[in-house]
Design an enzyme around this catalytic site. Structure first.
Site, PDB file in Angstrom:
ATOM      1  N   ASP A  65     -94.972 105.869 -46.987  1.00 51.75           N
ATOM      2  CA  ASP A  65     -94.589 106.109 -45.599  1.00 51.75           C
ATOM      3  C   ASP A  65     -94.490 104.746 -44.927  1.00 51.75           C
ATOM      4  OD1 ASP A  65     -94.340 106.707 -42.931  1.00 51.75           O
ATOM      5  OD2 ASP A  65     -96.120 107.980 -42.815  1.00 51.75           O
ATOM      6  N   SER A 144     -76.145  98.253 -41.518  1.00 51.72           N
ATOM      7  CA  SER A 144     -75.131  99.144 -40.942  1.00 51.72           C
ATOM      8  C   SER A 144     -74.017  98.321 -40.328  1.00 51.72           C
ATOM      9  CB  SER A 144     -75.765 100.032 -39.859  1.00 51.72           C
ATOM     10  OG  SER A 144     -74.776 100.710 -39.121  1.00 51.72           O
ATOM     11  N   TYR A 158     -80.345 104.210 -32.724  1.00 55.88           N
ATOM     12  CA  TYR A 158     -80.133 103.828 -34.126  1.00 55.88           C
ATOM     13  C   TYR A 158     -79.471 102.455 -34.217  1.00 55.88           C
ATOM     14  CZ  TYR A 158     -78.193 103.985 -38.872  1.00 55.88           C
ATOM     15  OH  TYR A 158     -77.837 103.687 -40.161  1.00 55.88           O
ATOM     16  N   LYS A 162     -81.022  99.164 -35.997  1.00 54.75           N
ATOM     17  CA  LYS A 162     -80.336  98.514 -37.118  1.00 54.75           C
ATOM     18  C   LYS A 162     -80.013  97.050 -36.796  1.00 54.75           C
ATOM     19  CE  LYS A 162     -79.935 101.179 -40.696  1.00 54.75           C
ATOM     20  NZ  LYS A 162     -80.636 100.801 -41.942  1.00 54.75           N
TER      21      LYS A 162
END
Length: 298
Positions: A65, A144, A158, A162
């Site tokens: 995790d 990304s 997001y 990123k």
């Protein structure tokens, strides 16, 4: 080919699962980590174990995790105890949110940042003392195209995370080069099919504020954004290309790997902007007398 011991985070689905399978089939020892291998009835872990048995490859699932210091430390110690070494670390774990930025609670934003940026930091702190001691290694970050390409609306948390991950990766590349650790940032485009990335995206907690957008001047804009992204994706787009690119990177000779590899069938412009930004970065390193940090120590 030199057999490597590899850890990839977030390997229960999408790019991570594809990459874990591809690397194992290429002959490496692969630890496919998952936040909870028992999730969804343990289906993802069982699939990996079945493949390992049926194809006689070294593919092992492991609990990791990335939002837990103890979990990251425990996973690395387990790998070192079983394999004796770790040669390649692939940061792939990530999570997406979709909706108006204002409607995401600060806690949601922090959670996305925790997975995408702080998570790799936890794993690095657990793994790097060993990797530095080897004097040779490889780190791959799955980024990304949104960090530098065209960015549609409603993915702000997001995209912000990123971008943070990309900045962290660039600094690590310089700071690990003299330890012989080579860095590559793999930059996938917006694959809207085949990864479940958009399907699993978190919705904003504040439905009331989201409604002010969806029932107001932005009515229908969310679907337009998603349909527009999908329309840019050519029919031949295959997320497995990301896995193939990573297999090729691992196989390349030390010192020859590029800082970035773009895998973007939609061609959203990230390769152009990154090309300029990375040249400016290299020029600054040359101007301040640290050009050697642009390449790993042999």
């Amino acid at each position: 080919m030199m057999k490597q011991t590899i850890l990839i985070t977030g390997a229960s689905s999408g790019f991570g699962a594809m990459t874990a399978r591809a690397l194992a089939r290429a002959g490496h020892t692969v630890y496919a980590s998952m936040r909870d291998p028992s999730a969804r009835g343990g289906a993802a872990a069982a699939e990996m174990e079945t493949l390992a048995r049926d194809e006689n490859v070294a593919l092992r699932t492991i609990a990791l995790d990335v939002t837990s210091d103890a979990s990251a430390e425990g996973a690395i110690q387990q790998i070192l105890g079983e394999a004796g070494r770790l040669d390649v670390l692939i940061h792939n774990a990530g999570h997406m949110g979709f909706g108006p930025a204002e409607a995401f609670s600060p806690a949601q934003l922090a959670q996305l940042y925790d997975v995408n940026v702080v998570g790799p930091q936890r794993v690095n702190r657990a793994a790097l003392p060993h990797m530095r001691s080897l004097g040779r290694g490889q780190m791959i970050w799955v980024g990304s195209s949104s960090t530098r390409g065209g960015t549609p609306p409603f993915l702000a948390p997001y995209f912000a995370a990123k971008a943070g991950m990309d900045a962290l990766a660039q600094s690590y590349a310089l700071e690990l080069a003299r330890f012989g650790i080579e860095t590559t940032i793999v930059v996938p485009g917006a694959f809207t099919k085949g990864t479940e990335h958009f399907h699993h995206a978190a919705a904003p907690d504040d439905a009331g504020r989201a409604g002010a957008y969806w029932s107001g001047p932005y009515a229908g804009a969310d679907q337009q954004a998603l349909k527009g992204l999908a329309s840019l994706e050519p029919a031949y787009a295959d997320p497995a290309e990301v896995a193939e690119a990573i297999v090729e990177l691992v196989a390349m000779p030390h010192g020859s790997r590029p800082l970035r590899v773009h895998v973007d069938p939609s061609d959203d412009g990230a390769a152009i902007v990154n090309g300029v930004a990375d040249r400016v970065r290299a020029q600054l390193l040359e101007r301040i007398g640290l050009a050697d940090l642009l390449h790993p120590r042999a």
